[in-house]
Design a protein around this motif. Structure first.
Motif, PDB file in Angstrom:
ATOM      1  N   ALA A 187       4.954  -3.423  -5.454  1.00  0.00           N
ATOM      2  CA  ALA A 187       5.632  -2.223  -4.584  1.00  0.00           C
ATOM      3  C   ALA A 187       6.328  -1.314  -5.474  1.00  0.00           C
ATOM      4  CB  ALA A 187       6.411  -2.678  -3.343  1.00  0.00           C
ATOM      5  N   GLN A 188       7.331  -2.089  -6.404  1.00  0.00           N
ATOM      6  CA  GLN A 188       8.180  -1.143  -7.144  1.00  0.00           C
ATOM      7  C   GLN A 188       7.556  -0.593  -8.335  1.00  0.00           C
ATOM      8  OE1 GLN A 188      10.584  -4.782  -8.445  1.00  0.00           O
ATOM      9  NE2 GLN A 188      12.277  -4.222  -6.890  1.00  0.00           N
ATOM     10  N   LEU A 189       6.291  -0.819  -8.585  1.00  0.00           N
ATOM     11  CA  LEU A 189       5.530  -0.195  -9.590  1.00  0.00           C
ATOM     12  C   LEU A 189       4.924   1.094  -8.965  1.00  0.00           C
ATOM     13  CD1 LEU A 189       3.446  -3.233 -11.187  1.00  0.00           C
ATOM     14  CD2 LEU A 189       5.278  -1.926 -12.331  1.00  0.00           C
ATOM     15  N   SER A 201       0.740  -1.351  -0.005  1.00  0.00           N
ATOM     16  CA  SER A 201      -0.081   0.052  -0.106  1.00  0.00           C
ATOM     17  C   SER A 201       0.974   1.217  -0.025  1.00  0.00           C
ATOM     18  CB  SER A 201      -0.959   0.235   1.187  1.00  0.00           C
ATOM     19  OG  SER A 201      -0.117   0.431   2.589  1.00  0.00           O
ATOM     20  N   PRO A 202       0.428   2.496  -0.498  1.00  0.00           N
ATOM     21  CA  PRO A 202       1.066   3.480  -0.645  1.00  0.00           C
ATOM     22  C   PRO A 202       1.411   4.030   0.875  1.00  0.00           C
ATOM     23  CG  PRO A 202      -0.717   3.754  -2.126  1.00  0.00           C
ATOM     24  CD  PRO A 202      -0.962   2.453  -1.430  1.00  0.00           C
ATOM     25  N   GLU A 203       0.466   3.779   1.720  1.00  0.00           N
ATOM     26  CA  GLU A 203       0.691   4.482   3.182  1.00  0.00           C
ATOM     27  C   GLU A 203       1.899   3.529   3.847  1.00  0.00           C
ATOM     28  OE1 GLU A 203      -2.186   3.369   1.973  1.00  0.00           O
ATOM     29  OE2 GLU A 203      -3.120   5.131   1.657  1.00  0.00           O
ATOM     30  N   GLU A 204       2.037   2.251   3.399  1.00  0.00           N
ATOM     31  CA  GLU A 204       2.920   1.474   4.177  1.00  0.00           C
ATOM     32  C   GLU A 204       4.487   2.024   3.712  1.00  0.00           C
ATOM     33  OE1 GLU A 204       1.400  -2.657   5.194  1.00  0.00           O
ATOM     34  OE2 GLU A 204       1.186  -2.189   3.242  1.00  0.00           O
ATOM     35  N   LEU A 205       4.524   1.988   2.105  1.00  0.00           N
ATOM     36  CA  LEU A 205       5.943   2.465   1.400  1.00  0.00           C
ATOM     37  C   LEU A 205       6.021   4.078   1.969  1.00  0.00           C
ATOM     38  CD1 LEU A 205       5.017   1.523  -2.134  1.00  0.00           C
ATOM     39  CD2 LEU A 205       6.541   0.270  -0.320  1.00  0.00           C
ATOM     40  N   ALA A 206       5.042   4.893   2.212  1.00  0.00           N
ATOM     41  CA  ALA A 206       5.421   6.040   2.591  1.00  0.00           C
ATOM     42  C   ALA A 206       6.178   6.069   4.009  1.00  0.00           C
ATOM     43  CB  ALA A 206       4.146   6.965   2.729  1.00  0.00           C
ATOM     44  N   ARG A 207       5.503   5.199   4.939  1.00  0.00           N
ATOM     45  CA  ARG A 207       6.259   5.285   6.200  1.00  0.00           C
ATOM     46  C   ARG A 207       7.569   4.571   6.345  1.00  0.00           C
ATOM     47  NH1 ARG A 207       0.906   3.535   7.897  1.00  0.00           N
ATOM     48  NH2 ARG A 207       1.333   1.218   7.392  1.00  0.00           N
ATOM     49  N   LEU A 208       7.812   3.609   5.364  1.00  0.00           N
ATOM     50  CA  LEU A 208       9.364   3.169   5.079  1.00  0.00           C
ATOM     51  C   LEU A 208      10.005   4.320   4.706  1.00  0.00           C
ATOM     52  CD1 LEU A 208      10.987   0.626   5.393  1.00  0.00           C
ATOM     53  CD2 LEU A 208      10.394   0.116   3.083  1.00  0.00           C
ATOM     54  N   ALA A 209       9.408   4.974   3.722  1.00  0.00           N
ATOM     55  CA  ALA A 209      10.300   6.042   3.019  1.00  0.00           C
ATOM     56  C   ALA A 209      10.723   7.282   4.092  1.00  0.00           C
ATOM     57  CB  ALA A 209       9.978   6.500   1.872  1.00  0.00           C
ATOM     58  N   ARG A 231       5.859 -11.439  -5.669  1.00  0.00           N
ATOM     59  CA  ARG A 231       4.878 -10.688  -6.345  1.00  0.00           C
ATOM     60  C   ARG A 231       4.545  -9.243  -5.634  1.00  0.00           C
ATOM     61  NH1 ARG A 231      -1.541 -12.626  -6.939  1.00  0.00           N
ATOM     62  NH2 ARG A 231      -2.379 -10.755  -8.068  1.00  0.00           N
ATOM     63  N   ASP A 232       4.394  -9.349  -4.353  1.00  0.00           N
ATOM     64  CA  ASP A 232       4.322  -8.076  -3.654  1.00  0.00           C
ATOM     65  C   ASP A 232       5.506  -7.319  -3.858  1.00  0.00           C
ATOM     66  OD1 ASP A 232       2.003  -8.993  -2.328  1.00  0.00           O
ATOM     67  OD2 ASP A 232       3.119  -9.972  -0.815  1.00  0.00           O
ATOM     68  N   ALA A 234      17.411   0.711  -5.305  1.00  0.00           N
ATOM     69  CA  ALA A 234      16.959   1.792  -4.495  1.00  0.00           C
ATOM     70  C   ALA A 234      15.774   2.596  -5.271  1.00  0.00           C
ATOM     71  CB  ALA A 234      18.124   2.826  -4.485  1.00  0.00           C
ATOM     72  N   TYR A 235      14.751   3.208  -4.522  1.00  0.00           N
ATOM     73  CA  TYR A 235      13.520   3.898  -4.897  1.00  0.00           C
ATOM     74  C   TYR A 235      13.117   4.932  -3.965  1.00  0.00           C
ATOM     75  CZ  TYR A 235      13.240  -0.535  -7.491  1.00  0.00           C
ATOM     76  OH  TYR A 235      13.585  -1.576  -8.325  1.00  0.00           O
ATOM     77  N   CYS A 236      12.330   5.936  -4.627  1.00  0.00           N
ATOM     78  CA  CYS A 236      11.721   6.926  -3.720  1.00  0.00           C
ATOM     79  C   CYS A 236      10.239   7.077  -4.201  1.00  0.00           C
ATOM     80  CB  CYS A 236      12.383   8.074  -3.785  1.00  0.00           C
ATOM     81  SG  CYS A 236      12.616   9.141  -5.594  1.00  0.00           S
ATOM     82  N   LEU A 237       9.466   7.543  -3.490  1.00  0.00           N
ATOM     83  CA  LEU A 237       8.045   7.756  -3.611  1.00  0.00           C
ATOM     84  C   LEU A 237       7.651   8.585  -4.976  1.00  0.00           C
ATOM     85  CD1 LEU A 237       6.372   7.731  -0.125  1.00  0.00           C
ATOM     86  CD2 LEU A 237       6.453   5.619  -2.033  1.00  0.00           C
TER      87      LEU A 237
END
Length: 312
Positions: free
Chosen positions: A37-39, A4-12, A32-33, A48-51
Motif C-alpha cells: 500500500a505504501q508503495l 488496491s488503488p480503489e480501496e486507498l482512494a476511498r480511504l483518502a 506485506r500488504d 502519513a500519506y496521500c495518493l
C-alpha cells in the motif's frame, strides 16, 4: 486486505486526502500488504500519506498539518504560518519546514513531539479559536498577529493585507489581539507590521510594491480613482502622493485567459490615463528586487509629470 488503488482512494476521500499508517493497520492488513500500500502512496510526513503528490508547497504543508492534527491526542490548533496557509492566505518567502500548533484548553495533556512540529505554548482562547474546512485553527486575527510576531515585515504584511482585503478580520480585531499579545516575544515587531497594513491592496505583488515605494521614501496612496473632465477613467494601484504619477503592478493573472485581448484592453486603458494627464510607472515581479531601478523609474516619471504640468 487494502492494496488496491480503489480501496486507498476511498480511504483518502473519507479523510481529506490524508491516509495515516495507523488507519491502514487498523483494517487488519499484513505487513506485506502495508508495504504494498505504501508503495502506491506519496509520503507527506512520518506515518502519513496521500495518493497524489501535492501541486504546491502550500498544498503539501496543509496535508501535513491535517496529518499532524489527526495524529495528536492533545488539544491543539493550527497557528502562525500553518494557520495562514489553512485560511488560504498568500505566502511570500515563508518557510514550511515546521508545522505550527498552539495549545487549546487543558495544558496538562502533553502533545507528542516530532522534528517537524513547533508547538507554541501560548494558549488559544475561545474567542481566538475557529474551524475552517474541517481544521481547528486560530482565528484570522490571531493568525495575522502571530505571523507578525515572527515573520519578516514583507512576509507578514502580505498575509495581513490579504486577511483585511478579504474581510477575514478588521483592523480593530487585529489591535485587540495585539493588546492580548503585548507581553509576548515579537510584540513590538508585530505593532510595526500592523502599522504598515493596507486593506486596499489586492495581491501579494501590490503589497510588496507598496512597501518598496515606501522604503524608497515616497508617500503613496492605494487604489486611486483617475477622473478626467468629471468622468471616471480608471482605478490605479498606487499614486505617488502630491504628484500625477501612478504606479501599476503588472502580474500575469489578468493576461492568462486571453492574452491578446487583455493586452489590447490594457493599452486602451493606459492611453486614457495618459490623456488624463498622468504618468504611469509599470512594475513587474522582477522589479520588486531592484530598488534602485524602481527609484529611477519613479523619479523620472515625477520629472516628466512636472515638465508636462509647467507646459500646460
Amino acid at each position: 486486505m487494502i492494496t488496491s488503488p480503489e480501496e486507498l482512494a476511498r480511504l483518502a476521500e473519507s479523510n481529506h486526502d490524508v491516509i495515516l499508517t495507523r488507519e491502514i493497520v487498523k483494517l487488519g492488513v499484513t505487513k506485506r500488504d502495508l508495504r504494498e500500500a505504501q508503495l502506491m502512496l506519496y509520503r507527506i510526513r512520518r506515518g502519513a500519506y496521500c495518493l497524489v503528490p501535492p501541486a504546491t508547497r502550500e498544498a503539501a504543508h496543509l496535508l501535513a498539518c491535517r496529518a499532524a492534527l489527526r495524529s495528536s491526542n492533545a488539544p491543539l490548533a493550527l497557528s502562525h504560518v500553518s494557520a495562514a496557509v489553512a485560511w488560504r492566505l498568500p505566502q511570500f518567502d515563508t518557510p514550511f519546514d515546521r508545522i505550527h500548533l498552539s495549545r487549546v484548553g487543558d495544558l496538562r495533556q502533553s502533545a507528542k513531539r516530532a522534528a517537524d512540529l513547533h508547538i507554541h505554548h501560548r494558549l488559544v482562547g475561545p474567542e481566538e479559536l475557529a474551524e475552517f474546512d474541517g481544521i481547528a485553527l486560530t482565528s484570522p486575527s490571531r493568525t495575522v498577529v502571530d505571523c507578525a510576531t515572527q515573520l519578516p515585515v514583507e512576509s507578514a504584511v502580505v498575509i495581513g493585507d490579504a486577511a483585511l482585503n478579504r474581510g477575514l478580520c478588521t483592523m480593530e480585531e487585529l489591535q485587540a489581539r495585539l493588546s492580548d499579545s503585548v507581553r509576548c516575544k515579537g510584540a513590538a515587531h508585530a505593532r510595526r507590521v500592523l502599522e504598515l497594513l493596507d486593506a486596499r491592496c489586492e495581491s501579494p505583488g501590490e503589497s510588496r510594491l507598496r512597501l518598496q515605494i515606501q522604503c524608497l521614501g515616497y508617500a503613496v496612496e492605494s487604489q486611486v480613482e483617475v477622473v478626467h473632465d468629471g468622468s471616471f477613467v480608471a482605478r490605479a494601484d498606487f499614486r505617488i502622493s502630491g504628484t500625477r504619477v501612478l504606479v501599476e503592478f503588472d502580474g500575469r493573472t489578468k493576461y492568462a485567459s486571453d492574452p491578446e485581448k487583455a493586452h489590447w484592453e490594457e493599452k486602451k486603458r493606459h492611453d486614457r490615463i495618459i490623456s488624463a494627464g498622468y504618468e504611469v510607472v509599470r512594475v513587474v515581479w522582477s522589479d520588486l528586487t531592484r530598488a534602485q531601478y524602481l527609484d529611477r523609474l519613479i523619479r523620472e516619471a515625477v520629472r516628466r509629470s512636472r515638465i508636462r504640468g509647467s507646459a500646460a
